[in-house]
Scaffold this motif. Structure first.
Motif, PDB file in Angstrom:
ATOM      1  N   PRO A 364       1.062  45.477 -96.538  1.00  0.00           N
ATOM      2  CA  PRO A 364       1.683  45.733 -95.244  1.00  0.00           C
ATOM      3  C   PRO A 364       0.848  45.161 -94.109  1.00  0.00           C
ATOM      4  N   PRO A 365       1.472  44.870 -92.982  1.00  0.00           N
ATOM      5  CA  PRO A 365       0.752  44.209 -91.889  1.00  0.00           C
ATOM      6  C   PRO A 365      -0.343  45.056 -91.259  1.00  0.00           C
ATOM      7  N   GLY A 366      -0.295  46.377 -91.366  1.00  0.00           N
ATOM      8  CA  GLY A 366      -1.302  47.222 -90.744  1.00  0.00           C
ATOM      9  C   GLY A 366      -2.576  47.381 -91.546  1.00  0.00           C
ATOM     10  N   LEU A 367      -2.657  46.762 -92.707  1.00  0.00           N
ATOM     11  CA  LEU A 367      -3.826  46.911 -93.575  1.00  0.00           C
ATOM     12  C   LEU A 367      -4.856  45.831 -93.250  1.00  0.00           C
ATOM     13  N   TRP A 368      -6.128  46.199 -93.263  1.00  0.00           N
ATOM     14  CA  TRP A 368      -7.173  45.293 -92.777  1.00  0.00           C
ATOM     15  C   TRP A 368      -7.319  44.016 -93.605  1.00  0.00           C
ATOM     16  N   ALA A 369      -6.909  44.017 -94.858  1.00  0.00           N
ATOM     17  CA  ALA A 369      -7.070  42.839 -95.710  1.00  0.00           C
ATOM     18  C   ALA A 369      -5.833  41.940 -95.742  1.00  0.00           C
ATOM     19  N   THR A 370      -4.772  42.298 -95.043  1.00  0.00           N
ATOM     20  CA  THR A 370      -3.562  41.493 -95.059  1.00  0.00           C
ATOM     21  C   THR A 370      -3.841  40.123 -94.473  1.00  0.00           C
ATOM     22  N   ASP A 371      -3.453  39.086 -95.195  1.00  0.00           N
ATOM     23  CA  ASP A 371      -3.653  37.706 -94.725  1.00  0.00           C
ATOM     24  C   ASP A 371      -2.571  37.372 -93.706  1.00  0.00           C
ATOM     25  N   ALA A 372      -2.968  37.382 -92.430  1.00  0.00           N
ATOM     26  CA  ALA A 372      -2.002  37.117 -91.356  1.00  0.00           C
ATOM     27  C   ALA A 372      -1.498  35.685 -91.368  1.00  0.00           C
ATOM     28  N   GLY A 373      -2.176  34.826 -92.116  1.00  0.00           N
ATOM     29  CA  GLY A 373      -1.766  33.423 -92.167  1.00  0.00           C
ATOM     30  C   GLY A 373      -0.742  33.102 -93.247  1.00  0.00           C
ATOM     31  N   LEU A 374      -0.330  34.104 -94.012  1.00  0.00           N
ATOM     32  CA  LEU A 374       0.662  33.839 -95.048  1.00  0.00           C
ATOM     33  C   LEU A 374       1.980  33.392 -94.413  1.00  0.00           C
ATOM     34  N   PRO A 375       2.573  32.314 -94.920  1.00  0.00           N
ATOM     35  CA  PRO A 375       3.852  31.876 -94.366  1.00  0.00           C
ATOM     36  C   PRO A 375       4.979  32.802 -94.811  1.00  0.00           C
ATOM     37  N   GLU A 376       6.033  32.835 -94.050  1.00  0.00           N
ATOM     38  CA  GLU A 376       7.212  33.587 -94.467  1.00  0.00           C
ATOM     39  C   GLU A 376       7.811  32.917 -95.698  1.00  0.00           C
ATOM     40  N   ILE A 377       8.200  33.699 -96.673  1.00  0.00           N
ATOM     41  CA  ILE A 377       8.774  33.135 -97.898  1.00  0.00           C
ATOM     42  C   ILE A 377      10.090  32.450 -97.563  1.00  0.00           C
ATOM     43  N   ALA A 378      10.220  31.222 -98.011  1.00  0.00           N
ATOM     44  CA  ALA A 378      11.379  30.408 -97.634  1.00  0.00           C
ATOM     45  C   ALA A 378      12.672  30.969 -98.234  1.00  0.00           C
ATOM     46  N   PHE A 379      13.768  30.727 -97.526  1.00  0.00           N
ATOM     47  CA  PHE A 379      15.112  31.010 -98.029  1.00  0.00           C
ATOM     48  C   PHE A 379      15.769  29.650 -98.246  1.00  0.00           C
ATOM     49  N   ASP A 380      15.856  29.201 -99.524  1.00  0.00           N
ATOM     50  CA  ASP A 380      16.255  27.831 -99.832  1.00  0.00           C
ATOM     51  C   ASP A 380      17.054  27.830-101.140  1.00  0.00           C
ATOM     52  N   ARG A 381      18.363  27.951-101.028  1.00  0.00           N
ATOM     53  CA  ARG A 381      19.204  28.023-102.228  1.00  0.00           C
ATOM     54  C   ARG A 381      19.179  26.730-103.032  1.00  0.00           C
ATOM     55  N   ALA A 382      19.130  25.596-102.354  1.00  0.00           N
ATOM     56  CA  ALA A 382      19.134  24.317-103.069  1.00  0.00           C
ATOM     57  C   ALA A 382      17.898  24.197-103.958  1.00  0.00           C
ATOM     58  N   GLU A 383      16.738  24.559-103.427  1.00  0.00           N
ATOM     59  CA  GLU A 383      15.515  24.504-104.222  1.00  0.00           C
ATOM     60  C   GLU A 383      15.547  25.546-105.341  1.00  0.00           C
ATOM     61  N   ALA A 384      16.150  26.697-105.075  1.00  0.00           N
ATOM     62  CA  ALA A 384      16.284  27.710-106.114  1.00  0.00           C
ATOM     63  C   ALA A 384      17.125  27.194-107.273  1.00  0.00           C
TER      64      ALA A 384
END
Length: 562
Positions: A364-384
């Motif tokens: 979760p975002p409130g935890l001190w070890a959360t990597d704030a630099g993680l990208p949002e997981i893509a939504f890509d049906r074609a690649e799926a």
């Protein structure tokens, strides 16, 4: 005191919501829907047990927190550790030895079977932990609800103790005198002290256990619980209520009540799975506090002059676990395809509303070890679809998709979330069959490894990232009955997580956890979905109730205004 709204109006409510009849019957002898000194909490489900050593859901933990204490505890509303049954402790320079000094004069509850002859001492602490640690302990087999020696596949049923690795971490436990308990660890572990503040570490009475063993009633340890907490157990009727009485000899004395406030001397958990029915009871004055109102009802609650709405961002995560022990989810390309096919933003907007936040990873975002630099997981049906074809599933495949039957703090509407995921997966050829069971059976199936895919979630227990990254995704927890529902074990990942436990240096831990989070996203044992702001609704006469980042509902110190 909250009054009736008239017999005719009450009858209309009961016809509309039949579940209200059960609560009314339970409270039939009380002078009104909720007596001035009895607080009624509309909870969301049955506890799987009354024994804190074996419970694994926040629902059941909240039932046991009212009756038990731990050696150390988190201050209400925070993740700050403070003394509890241990008034002080010390840690050796090598980080391997912990010595706890117990508080004097702490009394245990009593019941029809048992009247304690002494106060808390070191024997009770030894009993609590040796029972979970040693397979030959006479109460080890009482860890399961059925007394058969297992729960969720764990020996003795002590899932938390084993998933946290304590069975392998502890080298020795002893008591040099009645007020001192020492733990010796095989190696330093930065999570040991916060882990002792969790429900599984609640202290039982060794004297009560001996009384039960002598009378051939060992199973009563988990059915008629005895603790040191602020409330004593008064009865449990599944699907109806858990009842408590205030413990007059409780060791922590309450603050002096303000004028016009009545400290509660009775507590009732009214088990009400449906959030609409919970809200109806709250508005009718048949409960004082309700868990987890539907997101669509939040504005109505805020507008009601008789109610207040409390909210707090909990340390939680909702996810779709993919059972890597079952084809085709043993193929990382399939797991990545599922992740790419899910429209998380639509799910959060449609099912969570303003209370939800799209998850980017397992923390979760409130935890001190959360990597704030993680990208949002893509939504890509074609690649799926490309990944499915590459994995040999060009025409898709069939699978199950299990969803929770009750609202949870991390998932307000399991069926709606399941419907949306089912539709997303159908668009890439994955045909998901929706499955659910009553809450206890649902959990049992998940922990037994039955589903291929399953909606679940987690609320942190101790404010430490290990409680997510190790308990939910570590190799020990991937064993049958463990909380790693994806049954995923990655040696590279596990080595990082275990290394992070062995050091207290926060920068080193954070760097190790960042590497671990990247591996989770790469290997995709989950499809992370959301984090939430959790809400509770209260009658305006309730004072002293605090929202908690760890999902605890603590009623110690709560009072009702006259």
């Amino acid at each position: 005191m909250m009054g009736y709204r008239g017999q005719a109006a009450r009858a209309r409510r009961l016809r509309r919501f039949p579940a209200l009849l059960g609560l009314s019957a339970v409270l039939a002898g009380l002078p009104g829907p909720a007596p001035a000194k009895t607080l009624v909490f509309c909870s969301e489900g049955n506890p799987e047990s009354l024994d804190p050593a074996i419970v694994t859901t926040t629902t059941a933990m909240n039932v046991t927190w009212q009756m038990f204490n731990t050696l150390v505890e988190f201050a209400p509303g925070s993740t700050v550790i403070r003394p509890a049954l241990a008034q002080s402790w010390s840690v050796s320079e090598d980080g391997r030895s912990y010595a706890f000094t117990l508080r004097e004069g702490v009394r245990f509850h009593e019941n029809a079977r048992f009247r304690p002859s002494r106060a808390l001492n070191a024997d009770d602490v030894l009993f609590t932990f040796l029972r979970q640690w040693k397979p030959d302990h006479p109460f080890h087999g009482q860890g399961a609800p059925d007394g058969q020696g297992s729960q969720n596949g764990k020996a003795g049923g002590f899932a938390y103790f084993h998933d946290l690795g304590l069975a392998d971490l502890i080298e020795a436990i002893d008591a040099p005198d009645p007020r001192t308990v020492r733990f010796r660890l095989k190696e330093p572990d930065a999570t040991f002290l916060p882990n002792l503040a969790q429900a599984f570490a609640s202290i039982h009475s060794a004297e009560y256990a001996a009384t039960l063993a002598a009378s051939g009633a060992k199973e009563a340890l988990g059915r008629e619980p005895i603790g040191t907490g602020p409330f004593t157990f008064a009865g449990y009727r599944p699907d109806v209520t858990v009842r408590y009485r205030a413990f007059e000899a409780y060791w922590r004395r309450p603050d002096a009540a303000e004028p016009g406030l009545a400290p509660i001397d009775g507590l009732v958990f009214s088990i009400t799975p449906n959030p609409a029915v919970r809200l109806a009871k709250l508005k009718a004055g048949e409960c004082h506090v309700m868990a987890f109102p539907a997101t669509t009802d939040l504005d109505r609650i805020e507008a009601d002059p008789d109610l207040t709405l409390a909210g707090k961002a909990e340390l939680n995560v909702s996810y779709l676990a993919l059972n890597t022990a079952k084809p085709p989810f043993d193929d990382v390309r399939v797991r990545r395809a599922v992740n790419l096919a899910i429209d998380r933003r639509a799910i959060v907007e449609g099912a969570y509303g303003a209370a939800g936040l799209v998850a980017r990873g397992p923390l979760p975002p409130g935890l001190w070890a959360t990597d704030a630099g993680l990208p949002e997981i893509a939504f890509d049906r074609a690649e799926a679809q490309r990944l499915l074809a590459e994995a040999g599933h060009r025409e898709g495949f069939e699978t199950d998709l299990w969803y929770p039957p009750v609202s949870r703090p991390y998932n307000p509407d399991g069926r709606r979330v399941a419907d949306m995921i089912q539709a997303d997966l159908a668009r890439i050829g994955i045909r998901a069959r929706l499955v659910t069971e009553p809450w206890s059976a649902y959990r049992a199936a998940l922990y037994a490894g039955v589903p291929q895919t399953m909606l679940y979630g987690w609320t942190g227990d101790n404010g430490d990232p290990d409680n997510f990254l190790n308990v939910l995704l570590g190799c020990k927890a991937a064993a049958p009955g463990g909380a790693n529902l994806a049954r995923w074990c990655d040696p590279e990942y596990d080595a990082l997580i275990q290394a992070a436990r062995r050091t207290a240096a926060m920068p080193i831990r954070k760097a190790l956890y960042a590497q671990g989070q990247a591996i989770v996203l790469r290997e995709a044992p989950w499809a992370p979905l959301a984090h939430t702001v959790v809400h509770m609704a209260l009658r305006r006469g309730v004072t002293g109730f605090r929202m908690d980042p760890l999902g605890r509902h603590l009623f110690e110190g709560v009072a009702l205004r006259d």
